[in-house]
Design an enzyme around this catalytic site. Structure first.
Site, PDB file in Angstrom:
ATOM      1  N   ARG A  16      10.691  -5.451   6.228  1.00 59.14           N
ATOM      2  CA  ARG A  16      10.556  -4.017   5.921  1.00 59.14           C
ATOM      3  C   ARG A  16      11.403  -3.156   6.849  1.00 59.14           C
ATOM      4  O   ARG A  16      11.517  -3.421   8.040  1.00 59.14           O
ATOM      5  CB  ARG A  16       9.091  -3.628   6.073  1.00 59.14           C
ATOM      6  CG  ARG A  16       8.832  -2.155   5.840  1.00 59.14           C
ATOM      7  CD  ARG A  16       7.399  -1.908   5.546  1.00 59.14           C
ATOM      8  NE  ARG A  16       6.591  -1.923   6.751  1.00 59.14           N
ATOM      9  CZ  ARG A  16       5.308  -1.570   6.769  1.00 59.14           C
ATOM     10  NH1 ARG A  16       4.707  -1.235   5.644  1.00 59.14           N
ATOM     11  NH2 ARG A  16       4.625  -1.580   7.883  1.00 59.14           N
TER      12      ARG A  16
ATOM     13  N   ARG B 105      -1.651  -7.471  13.952  1.00 60.23           N
ATOM     14  CA  ARG B 105      -2.198  -6.524  12.971  1.00 60.23           C
ATOM     15  C   ARG B 105      -2.916  -7.257  11.851  1.00 60.23           C
ATOM     16  O   ARG B 105      -3.967  -6.821  11.377  1.00 60.23           O
ATOM     17  CB  ARG B 105      -1.075  -5.637  12.407  1.00 60.23           C
ATOM     18  CG  ARG B 105      -0.642  -4.565  13.387  1.00 60.23           C
ATOM     19  CD  ARG B 105       0.752  -4.103  13.104  1.00 60.23           C
ATOM     20  NE  ARG B 105       0.811  -3.227  11.960  1.00 60.23           N
ATOM     21  CZ  ARG B 105       1.899  -3.065  11.218  1.00 60.23           C
ATOM     22  NH1 ARG B 105       2.989  -3.735  11.495  1.00 60.23           N
ATOM     23  NH2 ARG B 105       1.895  -2.236  10.217  1.00 60.23           N
TER      24      ARG B 105
ATOM     25  N   ARG C 109      10.425  -0.843  12.117  1.00 58.89           N
ATOM     26  CA  ARG C 109       9.391  -0.224  12.940  1.00 58.89           C
ATOM     27  C   ARG C 109       9.049  -1.119  14.131  1.00 58.89           C
ATOM     28  O   ARG C 109       9.037  -2.336  13.991  1.00 58.89           O
ATOM     29  CB  ARG C 109       8.117  -0.030  12.099  1.00 58.89           C
ATOM     30  CG  ARG C 109       8.026   1.322  11.493  1.00 58.89           C
ATOM     31  CD  ARG C 109       6.921   1.417  10.475  1.00 58.89           C
ATOM     32  NE  ARG C 109       5.645   0.867  10.911  1.00 58.89           N
ATOM     33  CZ  ARG C 109       4.536   0.921  10.184  1.00 58.89           C
ATOM     34  NH1 ARG C 109       4.552   1.511   9.004  1.00 58.89           N
ATOM     35  NH2 ARG C 109       3.424   0.399  10.612  1.00 58.89           N
TER      36      ARG C 109
ATOM     37  N   LYS D 178       0.817  -1.220   0.000  1.00 52.25           N
ATOM     38  CA  LYS D 178       0.000   0.000   0.000  1.00 52.25           C
ATOM     39  C   LYS D 178       0.850   1.270   0.000  1.00 52.25           C
ATOM     40  O   LYS D 178       0.608   2.165  -0.799  1.00 52.25           O
ATOM     41  CB  LYS D 178      -0.849   0.065   1.272  1.00 52.25           C
ATOM     42  CG  LYS D 178      -2.157  -0.623   1.216  1.00 52.25           C
ATOM     43  CD  LYS D 178      -3.124  -0.125   2.297  1.00 52.25           C
ATOM     44  CE  LYS D 178      -2.563  -0.056   3.681  1.00 52.25           C
ATOM     45  NZ  LYS D 178      -2.510  -1.327   4.388  1.00 52.25           N
TER      46      LYS D 178
HETATM   47  P1  AMP Z   1      -0.177   1.783   9.601  1.00 51.14           P
HETATM   48  O1  AMP Z   1       1.133   2.447   9.334  1.00 51.14           O
HETATM   49  O2  AMP Z   1      -1.254   2.211   8.646  1.00 51.14           O
HETATM   50  O3  AMP Z   1      -0.076   0.289   9.728  1.00 51.14           O
HETATM   51  O4  AMP Z   1      -0.675   2.319  11.016  1.00 51.14           O
HETATM   52  C1  AMP Z   1       0.100   2.115  12.187  1.00 51.14           C
HETATM   53  C2  AMP Z   1      -0.813   2.126  13.418  1.00 51.14           C
HETATM   54  O5  AMP Z   1      -1.528   3.377  13.525  1.00 51.14           O
HETATM   55  C3  AMP Z   1      -1.913   1.063  13.399  1.00 51.14           C
HETATM   56  O6  AMP Z   1      -1.450  -0.204  13.846  1.00 51.14           O
HETATM   57  C4  AMP Z   1      -2.930   1.697  14.366  1.00 51.14           C
HETATM   58  O7  AMP Z   1      -2.501   1.591  15.709  1.00 51.14           O
HETATM   59  C5  AMP Z   1      -2.867   3.170  13.989  1.00 51.14           C
HETATM   60  N1  AMP Z   1      -3.814   3.523  12.882  1.00 51.14           N
HETATM   61  C6  AMP Z   1      -3.495   4.015  11.644  1.00 51.14           C
HETATM   62  N2  AMP Z   1      -4.601   4.249  10.906  1.00 51.14           N
HETATM   63  C7  AMP Z   1      -5.657   3.903  11.680  1.00 51.14           C
HETATM   64  C8  AMP Z   1      -7.083   3.899  11.476  1.00 51.14           C
HETATM   65  N3  AMP Z   1      -7.635   4.289  10.301  1.00 51.14           N
HETATM   66  N4  AMP Z   1      -7.870   3.472  12.494  1.00 51.14           N
HETATM   67  C9  AMP Z   1      -7.341   3.071  13.669  1.00 51.14           C
HETATM   68  N5  AMP Z   1      -6.016   3.042  13.942  1.00 51.14           N
HETATM   69  C10 AMP Z   1      -5.156   3.451  12.960  1.00 51.14           C
END
Ligand code: AMP
Length: 226
Positions: free
Chosen positions: A130, A174, A163, A17
């Protein structure tokens, strides 16, 4: 100039993504709005929001819909996104977030919700390998490290790290959360004829071409471009 676009990009973590969103934002000349990046920036700056969300983010838990949608509404209300649109990455994650987003867009709507599909085993492999730049967020991997051969970012010279939520326990959590909470979005967007499914296996260029083709198909089906 290419017309703008309002796109949501879905797909489990590790589907590519982030990479495709950057490419799509260059192609359509619209901002790449990543909720994960915005939250990580808040954590790094140590502001009120950052200290509130750090613990949940590190363990891979989703944050509350209200907090997320308030942050997204503010960003999408800025002049660049209002004028040409956006590539929304990491949001919506729940059908409630999708409903709030649709109401923010009314009376228009998004052009499409792109679902980048990859098998879970491949997504896990990509996530474990990653690496990201702490300063600019550029993506690398153990098989495609920075050109310098050290973990220093090619783009900005920042430190490139794994990360905290890309370690094995948090990855499983996740992906499990994705299946449980986010997969229903696929049904939600399908029922609104907004879903554009794209095979995420292949080179980044090949996947990008597939995405653009399917977004343009969706736009035509839905009656023209912005
Ligand atoms: P990502 O980089 O998109 O995987 O986001 C990292 C973390 O941010 C996720 O594991 C959530 O804790 C939080 N997060 C990001 N976007 C959202 C969303 N739309 N709703 C809820 N939590 C989010």
């Amino acid at each position: 100039m290419v017309p703008g676009v309002r796109l949501v990009v879905l797909g489990k973590q590790g589907a590519g993504k982030g990479t495709q969103c950057v490419r799509l934002s260059h192609h359509y000349v619209v901002p790449h709005v990543s909720t994960g990046d915005m939250l990580r920036a808040a954590v790094k700056s140590g502001d009120g929001l950052g200290s509130k969300v750090k613990e949940n983010m590190d363990s891979g838990e989703l944050l509350g819909d209200d907090l997320i949608m308030e942050m997204v509404a503010e960003r999408l209300g800025e002049p660049d996104a209002r004028a040409r649109g956006f590539i929304l990455d990491g949001c919506p994650r729940t059908t409630h977030q999708a409903e709030v987003l649709a109401s923010l867009m009314a009376p228009d709507d998004i052009d499409a919700a792109v679902d980048i599909e990859v098998p879970t085993i491949q997504a896990m492999r990509r996530l474990a390998g990653r690496r990201v730049c702490v300063d600019c967020g550029s993506n690398y991997s153990v098989s495609a490290p920075p050109k310098s051969g050290t973990w220093i970012c090619d783009v900005c010279g920042g430190e490139v790290i794994q990360r905290e939520d890309d370690i094995e326990d948090a990855i499983s959590r996740r992906l499990e959360l994705y299946e449980r909470q986010t997969a229903p979005l696929i049904d939600w967007y399908t029922s609104r004829t907004q879903l554009a499914k794209v095979n995420g296996i292949g080179s980044p260029d090949a996947v990008l071409r597939r995405i653009i083709r399917s977004v343009e198909d969706k736009r035509q089906q839905r009656g023209g471009s912005r």
